[in-house]
Scaffold this active site. Structure first.
Site, short mmCIF file in Angstrom:
data_model
loop_
_atom_site.label_atom_id
_atom_site.label_comp_id
_atom_site.label_asym_id
_atom_site.label_seq_id
_atom_site.Cartn_x
_atom_site.Cartn_y
_atom_site.Cartn_z
N THR A 1 -41.02 33.71 17.20
CA THR A 1 -42.47 33.94 17.24
C THR A 1 -42.90 34.14 15.81
OG1 THR A 1 -42.45 35.08 19.39
CG2 THR A 1 -44.20 35.71 17.91
N THR B 1 -41.91 40.60 17.47
CA THR B 1 -41.16 39.43 17.92
C THR B 1 -39.94 39.96 18.68
OG1 THR B 1 -39.89 39.34 15.86
CG2 THR B 1 -41.87 37.99 15.95
N1 ASP Z 1 -41.79 37.89 21.91
C1 ASP Z 1 -41.77 36.51 22.32
C2 ASP Z 1 -41.83 36.42 23.80
O1 ASP Z 1 -41.26 37.27 24.47
C3 ASP Z 1 -40.58 35.74 21.89
C4 ASP Z 1 -40.02 36.02 20.56
O2 ASP Z 1 -40.61 36.66 19.72
O3 ASP Z 1 -38.93 35.56 20.27
O4 ASP Z 1 -42.40 35.48 24.30
#
Ligand code: ASP
Length: 361
Positions: free
Chosen positions: A211, A262
């Site tokens: 993200t 993230t």
């Molecule tokens: N936080 C994001 C989600 O759960 C994914 C990520 O940051 O890797 O969609």
């Protein structure tokens, strides 16, 4: 512990043993807390920006835009657009890894500190710049969240083309994931006759997270934030992560600061962690202390056995990034001492250590 700041970063950063000690007293379990670096106050007149590590180029773009006198929201969206359009970042926008059906579904949200307005889109398909659409939800509707087909129709109404976002690279990774999904179905990945294991371990390696979050203070001292993602790779179609949820994937209060995240979105959704971080900064935590507090909260609330390792610690990661109204930045993650975030001020752009709860040693 963490490395000393490089000379070029000396004025931007200082080590804060006190910050880590303060955070270490939170919660009851004897956890390892990394002594990270935390930036000193920004120069009063200068803008500041923070993002997840994949925003190293984005923070430079944000600074460039901020230095023209632009509003922080315009700047952070322009910055993350670079990552959204990058086919090589498989965690955001175009080139993002698809859901379990092979369809790229994107989530994004924005918050504008000075007006307190927010906008977000979730599970939007075929639109390369979900952060721009989230900004339009903020500017051109009386709503905050639009999802799925409604979000796409809204984007089309505003002239966004519907494009194929699934790159060959992402499609091939999805096919390999699909072929490894189960040992009891008929899909098989490419393999040799002597390959004994073509199952679960491989699948786990393919379940990547990623993200970009970005927050900034502009020349007027106003703060804004954006988080944009393709979410968890191969997620169940329709799954909404933390990124488009105000208070989870990001939060911003112009008087206090901003935070974003993230990593495992479900943990963040269950704990409203970005909101928590801003509220901790409101009562005096440094950005890094507040991020560590959120990590502790998640660790304390994680009770599902399959999410815990044999020491009872969360076996997943979540990263937090925070910026306060004084221009200090800091970040923390649950696991691992090698995490970094990106930041920039008038002296340049930097990768800075994330503090951590568990070293992974
Ligand atoms: N936080 C994001 C989600 O759960 C994914 C990520 O940051 O890797 O969609």
């Amino acid at each position: 512990m963490s490395k000393r700041p490089a000379n070029s970063r000396r004025r931007f950063l200082k080590t804060t043993a006190a910050a880590s000690v303060g955070a270490a007293t939170l919660g009851s379990a004897p956890r390892v807390v990394g002594a990270s670096q935390a930036p000193i106050h920004r120069k009063a007149e200068g803008p500041v920006v923070i993002s997840s590590r994949n925003g190293r180029n984005a923070v430079e773009k944000v600074m460039e835009v901020l230095n023209t006198g632009a509003d922080a929201l315009d700047a952070v969206v322009a910055g993350v657009n670079l990552v959204e359009e990058d086919p090589n970042d498989t965690s955001v926008g175009y080139g993002g890894l698809p859901n379990a059906d092979g369809v790229v579904q994107l989530d994004a949200a924005v918050i504008h500190g000075p007006t307190g307005r927010a906008g977000s889109v979730a599970c939007i398909e075929g639109i390369k710049y979900p952060s721009k659409v989230a900004k339009l939800v903020l500017e051109r509707t009386d709503h905050v969240n639009l999802v799925g087909k409604g979000a796409q129709a809204f984007a089309r109404m505003h002239g966004f083309p519907v494009e194929n976002l699934l790159t060959e690279r992402a499609r091939e990774r999805w096919v390999r994931w699909r072929e490894n999904l189960s040992n009891s179905d008929d899909y098989l990945p490419p393999h040799e006759a002597h390959d004994a294991s073509i199952g679960a371990d491989y699948v786990e390696q393919q379940r990547t997270w990623g993200t970009i979050h970005c927050s900034a203070i502009d020349l007027s001292g106003n703060i804004s934030s954006v988080t944009t993602t393709s979410g968890l790779a191969f997620k169940i179609p329709g799954r909404v992560g933390d990124s488009p949820i105000i208070g989870a994937g990001l939060y911003c209060d112009n008087e206090v600061g901003a935070a974003g995240s993230t990593g495992r979105g479900e943990a963040n959704l269950e704990n409203c962690a970005s909101f928590l971080i801003v509220e901790r900064m409101r009562i005096g935590d440094s950005p890094e202390q507040a991020c560590l507090y959120a990590c502790e909260r998640i660790a304390d609330h994680t009770r599902k056995a399959y999410l815990l390792n044999d020491k009872g610690e969360p076996d997943f990661n979540v990263q937090f990034y925070a910026l306060n109204a004084a221009g200090e930045v800091g970040g923390a993650q649950i696991r691992g001492k090698n995490g970094k975030f990106a930041a920039a001020n008038s002296e340049g752009s930097f990768l800075v250590d994330l503090a951590y709860l568990y070293s992974n040693d």
